[in-house]
Design a protein around this motif. Structure first.
Motif, PDB file in Angstrom:
ATOM      1  N   ILE A 269     -41.529   7.679 -51.107  1.00  0.00           N
ATOM      2  CA  ILE A 269     -41.540   6.338 -50.528  1.00  0.00           C
ATOM      3  C   ILE A 269     -42.885   5.652 -50.774  1.00  0.00           C
ATOM      4  O   ILE A 269     -43.911   6.312 -50.885  1.00  0.00           O
ATOM      5  N   SER A 270     -42.830   4.332 -50.882  1.00  0.00           N
ATOM      6  CA  SER A 270     -44.035   3.504 -50.850  1.00  0.00           C
ATOM      7  C   SER A 270     -44.128   2.927 -49.452  1.00  0.00           C
ATOM      8  O   SER A 270     -43.341   2.037 -49.091  1.00  0.00           O
ATOM      9  N   ALA A 271     -45.049   3.416 -48.673  1.00  0.00           N
ATOM     10  CA  ALA A 271     -45.126   3.051 -47.261  1.00  0.00           C
ATOM     11  C   ALA A 271     -46.200   1.991 -47.026  1.00  0.00           C
ATOM     12  O   ALA A 271     -47.255   2.009 -47.647  1.00  0.00           O
ATOM     13  N   VAL A 272     -45.906   1.089 -46.106  1.00  0.00           N
ATOM     14  CA  VAL A 272     -46.867   0.054 -45.733  1.00  0.00           C
ATOM     15  C   VAL A 272     -47.302   0.186 -44.282  1.00  0.00           C
ATOM     16  O   VAL A 272     -48.088  -0.614 -43.788  1.00  0.00           O
ATOM     17  N   GLY A 273     -46.789   1.218 -43.590  1.00  0.00           N
ATOM     18  CA  GLY A 273     -47.168   1.417 -42.205  1.00  0.00           C
ATOM     19  C   GLY A 273     -46.567   2.687 -41.647  1.00  0.00           C
ATOM     20  O   GLY A 273     -45.705   3.325 -42.273  1.00  0.00           O
ATOM     21  N   PRO A 274     -47.013   3.098 -40.459  1.00  0.00           N
ATOM     22  CA  PRO A 274     -46.593   4.370 -39.854  1.00  0.00           C
ATOM     23  C   PRO A 274     -45.087   4.544 -39.712  1.00  0.00           C
ATOM     24  O   PRO A 274     -44.591   5.669 -39.792  1.00  0.00           O
ATOM     25  N   LYS A 275     -44.348   3.474 -39.494  1.00  0.00           N
ATOM     26  CA  LYS A 275     -42.906   3.592 -39.314  1.00  0.00           C
ATOM     27  C   LYS A 275     -42.210   4.101 -40.563  1.00  0.00           C
ATOM     28  O   LYS A 275     -41.080   4.592 -40.478  1.00  0.00           O
ATOM     29  N   GLN A 276     -42.882   3.994 -41.721  1.00  0.00           N
ATOM     30  CA  GLN A 276     -42.281   4.438 -42.976  1.00  0.00           C
ATOM     31  C   GLN A 276     -42.785   5.804 -43.424  1.00  0.00           C
ATOM     32  O   GLN A 276     -42.285   6.353 -44.399  1.00  0.00           O
ATOM     33  N   TYR A 277     -43.756   6.351 -42.727  1.00  0.00           N
ATOM     34  CA  TYR A 277     -44.283   7.649 -43.129  1.00  0.00           C
ATOM     35  C   TYR A 277     -43.237   8.736 -42.879  1.00  0.00           C
ATOM     36  O   TYR A 277     -42.482   8.669 -41.906  1.00  0.00           O
ATOM     37  N   PRO A 278     -43.187   9.764 -43.739  1.00  0.00           N
ATOM     38  CA  PRO A 278     -42.251  10.873 -43.523  1.00  0.00           C
ATOM     39  C   PRO A 278     -42.471  11.545 -42.170  1.00  0.00           C
ATOM     40  O   PRO A 278     -43.597  11.593 -41.660  1.00  0.00           O
ATOM     41  N   GLU A 279     -41.400  12.088 -41.621  1.00  0.00           N
ATOM     42  CA  GLU A 279     -41.453  12.702 -40.300  1.00  0.00           C
ATOM     43  C   GLU A 279     -41.124  14.191 -40.332  1.00  0.00           C
ATOM     44  O   GLU A 279     -40.781  14.775 -39.307  1.00  0.00           O
ATOM     45  N   ASP A 280     -41.229  14.812 -41.518  1.00  0.00           N
ATOM     46  CA  ASP A 280     -40.868  16.227 -41.625  1.00  0.00           C
ATOM     47  C   ASP A 280     -42.031  17.166 -41.335  1.00  0.00           C
ATOM     48  O   ASP A 280     -41.867  18.389 -41.374  1.00  0.00           O
TER      49      ASP A 280
END
Length: 222
Positions: free
Chosen positions: A10-21
């Motif tokens: 993923i190309s993330a622009v903020g914490p909500k998009q960061y992986p959660e594994d």
């Protein structure tokens, strides 16, 4: 390390998009055109997985690459490119600062510098920023194939002195063309991850020992 799987996530622009594994994360930082994408492709044995742009400053997100289902490389926007709009630079700064200060999965930073030149003011500021936050740093001197091997020591000494590197931080000469430094960098990554894992493993072992002792005591009482 043998890489059996590598993928862009993923190309993330903020914490909500960061992986959660909960996998380990290693951030890659450096000036535009220092060779972050080339290093990533070499480390992951995947040509073109991390896109190499002819336009410096193009990366404007945190790009996540998962390797062997065990860790993420997190590619940061390149810094120090004058033509990037000021507003975009400000957005990068907020995103990067939030990640470095708050991301619990972050284990350490790999900072790339060009071995041919003394680190820039931006390089020095980035290194000092990581030290102030308390993040361990591995410095990688890229483009090692561009100068004679006999000059590596001289150039890495300049890098150490300019960054005012701490004694426990490592510097590794790397070349995406020849593969120089690839095995050494993987070795350093795995060593640091083992050190991070050790306390948890010790706690787990102690908990297991305590459970076994309690069970044995209960059997003796019966």
């Amino acid at each position: 390390m043998k890489v059996t799987s590598a993928e862009f996530v993923i190309s993330a622009v903020g914490p909500k998009q960061y992986p959660e594994d909960g996998l380990h994360e290693i951030a890659l930082v450096g000036r535009s055109n220092v060779g972050k994408s080339s290093l990533l492709n070499k480390m992951m044995n995947r040509k073109g997985l991390a896109r190499i742009s002819s336009r410096p400053g193009k990366t404007q997100t945190l790009n996540y690459f998962r390797v062997n289902q065990m860790l993420y490389f997190v590619d940061f926007p390149g810094y120090g490119y004058a033509k990037v709009a000021k507003t975009i630079k400000e957005q990068w700064g907020k995103m990067i600062e939030g990640y470095l200060k708050k991301r619990k999965e972050l284990r350490f930073v790999i900072q790339l510098v060009d071995i041919r030149h003394a680190p820039s003011k931006d390089d020095v500021a980035m290194y000092e920023w990581c030290k102030q936050i308390g993040i361990p740093t591995v410095v990688v001197a890229t483009k090692g194939d561009k100068i004679a091997r006999g000059r590596w020591l001289q150039h890495t000494k300049i890098i150490r002195q300019t960054l005012n590197m701490r004694g426990d931080d490592t510097i590794i000469v790397f070349s995406s063309e020849t593969g120089q430094g690839k095995d050494e960098l993987w070795g350093e990554i795995l060593r640091r991850l083992r050190e991070k894992d050790q306390p948890a493993q010790v706690e787990a072992a102690e908990a297991t020992d305590a459970s076994v002792s309690a069970a044995a005591a209960s059997e003796r009482e019966q």
